[in-house]
Write a protein that holds these residues in place. Structure first.
Motif, PDB file in Angstrom:
ATOM      1  N   LYS A   1       0.828  -1.207   0.000  1.00  0.00           N
ATOM      2  CA  LYS A   1       0.000   0.000   0.000  1.00  0.00           C
ATOM      3  C   LYS A   1       0.857   1.250   0.000  1.00  0.00           C
ATOM      4  N   GLY A   2       0.345   2.267  -0.648  1.00  0.00           N
ATOM      5  CA  GLY A   2       1.006   3.556  -0.641  1.00  0.00           C
ATOM      6  C   GLY A   2       0.336   4.475   0.348  1.00  0.00           C
ATOM      7  N   PRO A   3       0.700   5.712   0.319  1.00  0.00           N
ATOM      8  CA  PRO A   3       0.111   6.670   1.254  1.00  0.00           C
ATOM      9  C   PRO A   3      -1.364   6.926   0.924  1.00  0.00           C
ATOM     10  N   VAL A   4      -2.115   7.395   1.933  1.00  0.00           N
ATOM     11  CA  VAL A   4      -3.519   7.755   1.695  1.00  0.00           C
ATOM     12  C   VAL A   4      -3.627   9.170   1.136  1.00  0.00           C
ATOM     13  N   PHE A   5      -2.562   9.911   1.266  1.00  0.00           N
ATOM     14  CA  PHE A   5      -2.536  11.263   0.686  1.00  0.00           C
ATOM     15  C   PHE A   5      -1.125  11.514   0.188  1.00  0.00           C
ATOM     16  N   GLN A   6      -1.025  12.125  -0.987  1.00  0.00           N
ATOM     17  CA  GLN A   6       0.301  12.368  -1.553  1.00  0.00           C
ATOM     18  C   GLN A   6       0.280  13.663  -2.347  1.00  0.00           C
TER      19      GLN A   6
ATOM     20  N   TRP B   1      -0.760   6.500  12.164  1.00  0.00           N
ATOM     21  CA  TRP B   1      -0.519   7.276  10.949  1.00  0.00           C
ATOM     22  C   TRP B   1       0.939   7.687  10.861  1.00  0.00           C
ATOM     23  N   THR B   2       1.289   8.167   9.661  1.00  0.00           N
ATOM     24  CA  THR B   2       2.618   8.755   9.436  1.00  0.00           C
ATOM     25  C   THR B   2       2.435  10.009   8.595  1.00  0.00           C
ATOM     26  N   LEU B   3       3.123  11.050   8.965  1.00  0.00           N
ATOM     27  CA  LEU B   3       3.159  12.292   8.187  1.00  0.00           C
ATOM     28  C   LEU B   3       4.611  12.496   7.767  1.00  0.00           C
ATOM     29  N   ASN B   4       4.831  12.662   6.460  1.00  0.00           N
ATOM     30  CA  ASN B   4       6.212  12.771   5.983  1.00  0.00           C
ATOM     31  C   ASN B   4       6.299  13.824   4.890  1.00  0.00           C
TER      32      ASN B   4
ATOM     33  N   GLY C   1      18.730  26.374   4.304  1.00  0.00           N
ATOM     34  CA  GLY C   1      19.512  26.243   3.076  1.00  0.00           C
ATOM     35  C   GLY C   1      19.742  24.824   2.606  1.00  0.00           C
ATOM     36  N   ARG C   2      19.040  23.837   3.140  1.00  0.00           N
ATOM     37  CA  ARG C   2      19.197  22.470   2.633  1.00  0.00           C
ATOM     38  C   ARG C   2      17.870  21.714   2.754  1.00  0.00           C
ATOM     39  N   TRP C   3      17.682  20.762   1.860  1.00  0.00           N
ATOM     40  CA  TRP C   3      16.501  19.909   1.958  1.00  0.00           C
ATOM     41  C   TRP C   3      16.664  18.948   3.125  1.00  0.00           C
ATOM     42  N   GLN C   4      15.605  18.724   3.843  1.00  0.00           N
ATOM     43  CA  GLN C   4      15.622  17.747   4.932  1.00  0.00           C
ATOM     44  C   GLN C   4      14.250  17.058   4.985  1.00  0.00           C
ATOM     45  N   MET C   5      14.264  15.810   5.415  1.00  0.00           N
ATOM     46  CA  MET C   5      13.002  15.071   5.479  1.00  0.00           C
ATOM     47  C   MET C   5      12.511  15.045   6.925  1.00  0.00           C
ATOM     48  N   LEU C   6      11.280  15.487   7.141  1.00  0.00           N
ATOM     49  CA  LEU C   6      10.675  15.475   8.477  1.00  0.00           C
ATOM     50  C   LEU C   6       9.542  14.453   8.504  1.00  0.00           C
ATOM     51  N   THR C   7       9.481  13.711   9.575  1.00  0.00           N
ATOM     52  CA  THR C   7       8.490  12.638   9.683  1.00  0.00           C
ATOM     53  C   THR C   7       7.937  12.617  11.100  1.00  0.00           C
ATOM     54  N   THR C   8       6.649  12.386  11.223  1.00  0.00           N
ATOM     55  CA  THR C   8       6.078  12.018  12.522  1.00  0.00           C
ATOM     56  C   THR C   8       5.286  10.735  12.335  1.00  0.00           C
ATOM     57  N   THR C   9       5.473   9.784  13.230  1.00  0.00           N
ATOM     58  CA  THR C   9       4.651   8.581  13.230  1.00  0.00           C
ATOM     59  C   THR C   9       3.890   8.518  14.550  1.00  0.00           C
TER      60      THR C   9
ATOM     61  N   ASP D   1      10.189  25.798   0.696  1.00  0.00           N
ATOM     62  CA  ASP D   1       9.711  24.791  -0.260  1.00  0.00           C
ATOM     63  C   ASP D   1       9.365  23.498   0.466  1.00  0.00           C
ATOM     64  N   ILE D   2       8.285  22.887  -0.023  1.00  0.00           N
ATOM     65  CA  ILE D   2       7.862  21.593   0.519  1.00  0.00           C
ATOM     66  C   ILE D   2       7.633  20.665  -0.673  1.00  0.00           C
ATOM     67  N   ARG D   3       8.068  19.433  -0.537  1.00  0.00           N
ATOM     68  CA  ARG D   3       7.723  18.447  -1.567  1.00  0.00           C
ATOM     69  C   ARG D   3       7.605  17.061  -0.935  1.00  0.00           C
ATOM     70  N   GLY D   4       7.034  16.179  -1.720  1.00  0.00           N
ATOM     71  CA  GLY D   4       6.931  14.787  -1.271  1.00  0.00           C
ATOM     72  C   GLY D   4       6.117  14.639   0.002  1.00  0.00           C
ATOM     73  N   LEU D   5       5.012  15.387   0.092  1.00  0.00           N
ATOM     74  CA  LEU D   5       4.195  15.295   1.306  1.00  0.00           C
ATOM     75  C   LEU D   5       3.315  14.054   1.218  1.00  0.00           C
ATOM     76  N   THR D   6       3.474  13.160   2.165  1.00  0.00           N
ATOM     77  CA  THR D   6       2.647  11.947   2.182  1.00  0.00           C
ATOM     78  C   THR D   6       2.061  11.725   3.573  1.00  0.00           C
ATOM     79  N   ILE D   7       0.861  11.162   3.596  1.00  0.00           N
ATOM     80  CA  ILE D   7       0.214  10.762   4.858  1.00  0.00           C
ATOM     81  C   ILE D   7      -0.181   9.305   4.711  1.00  0.00           C
ATOM     82  N   TRP D   8       0.143   8.512   5.704  1.00  0.00           N
ATOM     83  CA  TRP D   8      -0.066   7.071   5.663  1.00  0.00           C
ATOM     84  C   TRP D   8      -1.009   6.670   6.788  1.00  0.00           C
ATOM     85  N   SER D   9      -1.730   5.596   6.549  1.00  0.00           N
ATOM     86  CA  SER D   9      -2.646   5.137   7.602  1.00  0.00           C
ATOM     87  C   SER D   9      -1.983   4.051   8.461  1.00  0.00           C
ATOM     88  N   GLU D  10      -0.710   4.134   8.619  1.00  0.00           N
ATOM     89  CA  GLU D  10       0.015   3.239   9.522  1.00  0.00           C
ATOM     90  C   GLU D  10       1.248   3.980  10.033  1.00  0.00           C
TER      91      GLU D  10
END
Lengths: 381, 1029
Positions: free
Chosen positions: A209-214, A241-244, A301-309, A355-364
């Motif tokens: 399964k992929g994210p429920v929102f992308q 859930w996961t927010l990334n 000044g750099r891209w970084q990935m933020l996640t909450t589960t 800038d924001i990109r690759g926003l995904t929300i998962w149901s796990e």
């Protein structure tokens, strides 16, 4: 024994003593017997047996035997539920604080295992070649034979590794295609009972399964927008859930600025709202009165990935796949809305710029492997 | 930008800023009737225990609080920090002595303010009025003594509801203001105002700031230009004429300091001339600025401020903490009253410090996450231990004081003399239980005679550790003593008794109590009123509890609206366990839901017979349930009356916002007609509910499901519980039923002490205090903290104003003055014919410092002769040199900082060894001989202070005195005094902090055959350590 002082007190005056205890002496707090679950019975399959403290117990203090003998302080310590695949009389007692065993509980459980194992769970990982299979009971080494597994549409099973008595991991020749329906056929796997009952051929659905929102790319026009009525968002209080997302900013962001997230972005009910933010101490997960604070800065000044589960109890915050903070929190049911760079709910004046990109929300609640795979996938892009 | 100042420069800044801050606070204070003014309070919230335990609090959170604020002081000259809780300052002093000295200098400079007026930020639902008063008194006395300053406000930012009595109690203590932010979490009555007047049941009040924003909030705008605050303050001003508001900023829940950006923004706000005048400083600045005339015009609220969610479950969670808190409050009260008498008689010094130490342990455990039952399970290991340490201290003080009084009483007896002590200020007749020497197997009866030599109703209950347990009906004077004579008899004496008992029926002069086959009380018939109390069986119900969130705190309305999942019912086992003539009891045993319920339903004879008592022994192993004792009554009324700390409060039936109700000792459902009522009273429960007009329920236990997280709370309170509750029916309302007095009798028993026979000048009965009105309770009697006065606190119980209430003492009162709860003089007192005469408002608290006339003869003081010991071991180290000495093989030691030169324990003074590095201070016991100073007299005692190194187990040892062996049992030096629960959590390694140890004080009579080596688990420890960490 050490003596620190001694004093002789003269005889002038009376010396009374209370004729009943003036406070609780706890004399009735004796160590009681644990409870064996199930307490008795006849079973045609291996079953999980648990031993629980009833009134008083200590972590690691339960002792037990399976041969009907009385437990002693040196008997095996109970560490958790175990499978029983043969008839046994279980006896158990708890060591009290002074190292003495309390009352003994006894349970005779008759098992004649004639039932083959089944499969509890087939769990593929996002963009990964591994699939984890959990059997209903301990299985023997027949579970490690790749020939016992077949995928349809076909992907070769290269090897099988044991995780524990019940779990194995299949290594596939390639990752299953996202959202595609596969069938995993398993046959010939035997349980670990004396009878080694073999599993008949059975097929199981397998879908990655992929994210429920992308939202892959967030345009400047989309900054500050809200997206309502998103289907399947995990909005119940105890939903996992996961927010990334990936984020980049070229200037220092003001404290108490929300970046993105979902749920009603207001100071309303405690546990409402699920947003990643920048606070004075650093990257911050904000839910009303249910925050997770970190001391990790949001870089400029750099891209970084933020996640909450969130697994229903524990919220974890990650930066670039590395855990930077966690806290047990209780969330509230929420509304189906996703906000990108919303106005702050306190003063209604701060908005994230960057800038924001690759926003995904998962149901796990994705595990660390899966989160790292998100980071790796991004690097590939 | 953070600026590092050179150290010398920082000092200059410190003193310069002191001037600035003071100038801001006082000389430049604006006219708040015109100028919109915001009082900003920098604060750090610290839960002394919550999801962490004392060692972590000390090691990390207190350290951070010190160091983070010191750093801010150096770089931000206008920054003022507020921090509550004298107990945390005691920890600062104990564990961070150098930083504590620095803290003192910042306090002196006006930069750090010890706010809050408390020992710790306490719960208000469980503690008694006296506890709340002591919280203020001991807290602020510590601050004044140590830091030279104390606050005039009371601060509970985070607390799970506030009883209606809080403003009365604070006003009694001379506190002007109160603040909290907790109402934003859901208040039953909403937030009555931003800044207003909160009034208590007696009409006294405090100014309250009830919406100051989150204590963890930042300042991220210039407050002087803040439109939000300007609008809010303007609204306040339009309503009341006072253009002021109150604002927390800072951090929580682990201490520390506000963040630097907030402080920087605050400084910018202070230097800006905007529409809002900003004042940042002491937490009491707003309350000091509001004059009495301004206060008159402020919005007004009278009543409780309970929370919609957190106030429900936390009324019952962690039953042992709540029980021991109540028991300690009562034991402290008895100890103080007896000590006043012992001191007045001249037999002892009043043990002020010992009592304060023990009270501090109890008050510290009333912290809003501890006694409320919401702390980490492991935290209770410390808190249970603290309660038991305190209980040991109070018992020791009480026994010592009673010894002095008993020494002056005429205890000549044909059998065992028992000295009874009634701490209550009412004369009473109640059943007294006592253990006396004897062989229960050979004993058929007991004969007890009172002070007048006449026999009283008495019975044998059974064997006990001391011999035989008996019960008898005794009368005792108010705050007084009476001597009873107990003789064992070969046969049961003939006693005329009105009591009748069978397996399913009990009867006394007042009641006929009938049980059904399920074991429930199905009928309680009032013979006097010819009326049935119950409309259905009084059942124990198991109700589903699995709140959506916050399991130990909350109960959910949806769960409450369900009927009980099951009831404790048959098959029941019945047994008559007491057959009179003083008391009868039927024991009913039942097993339900994995738990075992043993309930003894009791009726007494004589003056004790107005209550139907339920003595419960419950082995509770049922999860996701609350246990409720339901009383379906024949009296109906949409409103019931609940006892709060000082006064009562009326509440309706359960509603969406409030469906669990707190109370102190009783609640009452009087019929709407007013002709009859029923009071429910309990010795250790604080929660209840009222689903309809005719049903009240007492909440006994709460073990919630944990779908809302906090899995450790899913097993809370599994274990054994002893719970006593009672019903009392009465004509008229609760005033006519004397519900407050009945509940006090259920809680504070007549205490019995075994004595020796001798003559005495006080005779066989003696009362120190009497009151002319039973509705005016002497709610505290203690020696003043300063000076040779006795503090007598009065509490009016009926809610009706009383005129010319007369308080008389055994000897005429020499002088008197009125004082507040902090024992500060506030006015004169009226003395007439040696008695104190005063008016008192309904529900009011008033206190007087009185000087008693000299007793006719003074009690002798026994000589205390410390023995010279040949110390051969060093078991003490200082924090500066922890490697010095060793008590055990791992090199642990007693902390030198807590090792006094002497310990005074009643008549005994122990002299301890040196604490200097290398100094010897212990004797390793190997059979050495110790010379006694002289030929000992009969009755002389040898008291020893000893400890064992036995890896957690008790050690048995023998002291031979003139060749006669006296066995003693000694606790391991590191073992806890006692634990309600035996569970074990992973070990903590807290180095020096966990070397908290206690030595056992034991006493042996030198020449008689009497020995007192009765040191059981959870009993008697010395007071060489009284801190909790």
């Amino acid at each position: 024994m050490k003596l620190f002082a001694a004093t002789v007190v003269g005889s002038a005056g009376e010396r009374v003593s209370a004729a009943t205890p003036l406070f609780d002496t706890l004399d009735d707090h004796v160590q009681d017997a644990p409870r064996v679950v199930p307490g008795a019975g006849s079973f045609a399959n291996a079953l999980e047996v648990a031993i629980e403290g009833r009134l008083y117990w200590r972590d690691g203090a339960i002792r037990y035997t399976l041969d009907g003998s009385d437990p002693t302080p040196s008997s095996p310590a109970y560490r958790g539920a175990f499978f029983l695949d043969h008839t046994a009389t279980i006896k158990s007692a708890i060591l009290d604080a002074n190292g003495r065993l309390g009352a003994i509980a006894s349970a005779k459980i008759e098992v004649r295992d004639v039932t083959p194992p089944s499969v509890d769970r087939v769990a593929p990982a996002y963009r990964s070649t591994t699939v984890r299979v959990r059997f209903s009971e301990p299985v023997d080494d027949s579970a490690l034979a790749a020939k016992n597994y077949a995928l349809d549409p076909p992907i070769d099973v290269k090897s099988v590794a044991r995780v524990d008595a019940r779990d194995v991991t299949l290594d596939l020749a390639s990752a299953p295609v996202l959202e595609r329906a596969y069938h995993l056929r398993i046959a010939g796997v035997k349980d670990a009972s004396p009878a080694h009952n073999a599993m008949a051929a059975t097929s199981f659905d397998l879908v990655v399964k992929g994210p429920v929102f992308q939202l892959e790319h967030v345009t400047s026009e989309q900054m500050g927008t809200e997206i309502r009525d998103v289907a399947n968002l995990p909005l119940k209080a105890t939903d996992a859930w996961t927010l990334n997302f990936f984020v980049k900013t070229d200037k220092e962001i003001e404290d108490r600025t929300l970046i993105a997230g979902f749920g009603k972005c207001e100071q309303a009910e405690a546990g409402g709202a699920r947003y990643l933010a920048k606070f004075s101490s650093g990257i911050h997960f904000w839910s009303h009165n249910r925050d997770v604070r970190t001391h990790t800065p949001l870089d400029v000044g750099r891209w970084q990935m933020l996640t909450t589960t969130y697994d229903g109890h524990l919220a974890r915050v990650y930066k670039d796949g590395k855990s930077i903070g966690e806290r047990e929190i209780q969330l509230a049911d929420d509304q189906s809305v996703v906000h990108i760079a919303p106005l702050d709910p306190w003063d209604q004046k701060r908005r994230f710029t960057g800038d924001i990109r690759g926003l995904t929300i998962w149901s796990e609640a994705l595990n660390e492997d899966a989160i790292r795979s998100l980071q790796a996938a991004s690097s590939e892009h | 930008m953070h600026v590092q100042y050179p150290r010398a420069f920082a000092l200059l800044v410190l003193f310069a800023s002191a001037t600035m801050v003071r100038a801001q606070d006082t000389t430049s204070a604006p006219d708040i009737t015109k100028q919109p003014t915001l009082y900003v309070v920098g604060y750090a919230h610290l839960d002394t225990q919550w999801r962490w335990i004392y060692p972590q609090t000390i090691r990390e959170y207190l350290a951070n609080t010190l160091h983070d604020n010191f750093k801010l002081f150096e770089s931000h000259p206008q920054y003022v920090f507020n921090f509550t809780g004298s107990r945390r300052y005691q920890m600062f002093k104990e564990y961070f002595p150098a930083d504590y000295e620095k803290l003192k200098s910042y306090v002196n400079a006006g930069r750090w303010f010890p706010c809050g007026s408390s020992v710790d930020e306490n719960d208000t639902n469980t503690p008694s009025a006296e506890s709340l008063i002591r919280n203020v008194m001991y807290g602020n006395r510590f601050f004044r003594r140590e830091l030279g300053v104390a606050s005039s406000e009371y601060m509970l930012p985070d607390c799970f509801g506030f009883t209606a009595s809080v403003p009365s109690i604070l006003a009694h203590c001379g506190i002007k203001g109160f603040s909290t932010q907790k109402l934003t979490w859901g208040s039953v009555v909403g937030i009555p105002f931003k800044v207003g007047v909160w009034e208590g049941p007696d009409g006294h009040s405090v100014i309250a700031a009830l919406d100051p924003g989150s204590y963890g909030g930042d300042i991220d705008e210039n407050l002087a230009n803040s439109e939000t605050w300007r609008t809010r303050i303007e609204a306040n001003g339009k309503q009341s004429g006072v253009f002021a508001d109150f604002h927390y900023y800072g951090t929580g829940d682990v201490g520390g300091s506000p963040n630097e950006k907030s402080v920087t923004m605050l400084e910018e706000s202070l230097s800006t001339k905007g529409p809002v005048h900003v004042i940042a400083g002491r937490a009491d600045a707003l309350f000091e600025a509001i004059t009495p005339a301004m206060k008159e015009r402020l919005p007004h609220y009278k009543g409780e401020l309970e929370l919609t969610e957190h106030s429900a479950g936390s009324l019952t969670s962690q039953a042992a903490m709540k029980r021991w808190n109540r028991k300690n409050e009562l034991l402290a009260d008895a100890a103080e009253r007896a000590s006043v008498l012992a001191w007045w008689l001249g037999g002892r010094d009043y043990p002020s410090q010992r009592l304060e130490n023990a009270w501090t342990l109890v008050l510290g455990s009333q912290m809003h996450d501890i006694v409320s039952g919401t702390a980490l399970a492991r935290g209770y290991e410390y808190s249970w231990n603290d309660e038991l340490l305190a209980a040991n201290q109070f018992q020791s003080v009480l026994e010592d004081a009673v010894s002095v009084v008993a020494g002056r009483l005429d205890t000549r007896a044909g059998g065992t003399p028992l000295v009874l002590f009634n701490p209550l200020s009412i004369e009473r007749e109640d059943v007294v239980e006592a253990e006396i020497p004897g062989d229960a197997a050979r004993l058929a009866g007991v004969r007890v005679t009172g002070p007048d030599g006449k026999p009283v109703l008495a019975q044998v209950l059974g064997p006990s550790k001391a011999g035989v347990r008996i019960a008898f009906l005794a009368k005792a004077p108010p705050v007084g003593f009476a001597v009873y004579d107990v003789r064992v008899a070969g046969t049961e004496p003939n006693s005329a008794s009105s009591l009748r008992v069978e397996e399913k029926q009990l009867e006394n002069e007042r009641w006929i109590v009938s049980l059904n086959d399920d074991g429930d009380v199905a009928s309680i018939r009032d013979k006097k009123a010819n009326r049935e109390l119950l409309s259905g069986p009084a059942r124990l119900g198991l109700h589903y509890e699995n709140p959506r969130q916050w399991p130990a705190w909350n109960q959910d309305l949806a769960d409450r609206q369900q009927p009980a999942k099951e009831f404790v019912g048959g098959p029941a086992r019945f047994r008559v366990v007491e057959r009179g003539p003083a008391r009868i009891a039927v024991e009913v045993s039942r097993d339900v839901g994995g738990s075992t319920f043993v309930q003894r339903i009791r009726l007494s004879a004589g003056g004790a017979g107005d209550r139907v008592e339920f003595d419960n022994d419950i082995a509770w192993a049922t999860r996701e349930r609350s246990l409720r004792a339901a009383f379906p009554l024949t009296t109906t009324n949409p409103h019931a009356t609940y006892d709060c700390q000082s006064g009562t409060i009326e509440r309706g039936n359960a509603s969406e916002k409030q469906f669990e109700y707190g109370f102190q000792q009783w609640f009452d459902l009087t019929d709407s007609s007013g002709d009859y009522g029923v009071t429910v009273m309990s010795d250790s429960k604080f929660g209840s509910d009222k689903p309809d007009d005719a049903t009240v329920r007492l909440t006994l236990l709460h073990t919630p499901g944990t779908r809302g997280g906090y899995p450790d709370q899913g097993t809370q309170d599994l274990g054994r519980h002893r719970i006593l509750y009672a019903l009392e029916g009465h004509a008229g309302d609760w005033r006519q039923g004397r519900s407050a007095q009945e509940a006090a009798r259920l809680n504070q028993l007549i205490l019995a002490f075994r004595a020796t026979p001798h003559d005495g000048p006080l005779g066989k009965s003696f009362a120190l205090f009497t009151t002319s009105d039973d509705d005016v309770r002497l709610s505290a009697i203690k020696k003043a903290e300063d000076g040779d006065f006795v503090i007598v606190r009065l509490r009016e119980l009926s809610g009706r104003d009383k005129k010319s209430v007369r308080i008389a003492t055994a000897k005429p009162i020499v002088s008197a003055r009125e004082v507040d709860g902090q024992e500060r003089e506030i006015g004169a007192a009226d003395l007439r014919d040696g008695a104190l005469v005063t008016d008192i408002r309904g529900y009011e608290l008033r206190a007087f410092a009185i000087k008693l006339g000299e007793p006719s003869a003074r009690a002798p003081r026994p000589a205390s002769t410390p023995l010279a010991l040949s110390f051969d071991a060093d078991v003490i180290s200082s924090n500066a040199n922890r490697s010095d000495g060793a008590m055990d093989a791992d090199g642990r030691t007693f902390p030198a900082e807590q090792w006094p030169a002497t310990i005074a324990d009643g008549a005994t003074t122990f002299r301890l060894g040196a604490t200097t590095d290398g100094g010897k201070n212990a004797v390793t016991c190997r059979g050495q001989e110790i010379a006694l100073p002289r030929a000992a007299d009969a009755g002389d005692r040898l008291d020893v202070l000893v400890a064992a190194v036995t890896d957690g187990r008790d050690a048995d040892a023998t002291i031979a005195i003139d060749g006669r062996p006296v066995p003693i049992r000694v606790r391991d030096w590191r073992a806890r005094v006692g634990q309600w629960d035996h569970r074990l959590w992973p070990a903590e390694d807290v180095a020096h902090i966990t070397t908290r140890t206690t030595a056992t004080r034991t006493t042996s009579t030198v020449t008689s055959t009497r020995s007192r080596s009765t040191f059981q688990r959870a009993r008697r420890r010395s007071d060489c350590r009284t801190t909790s960490a």
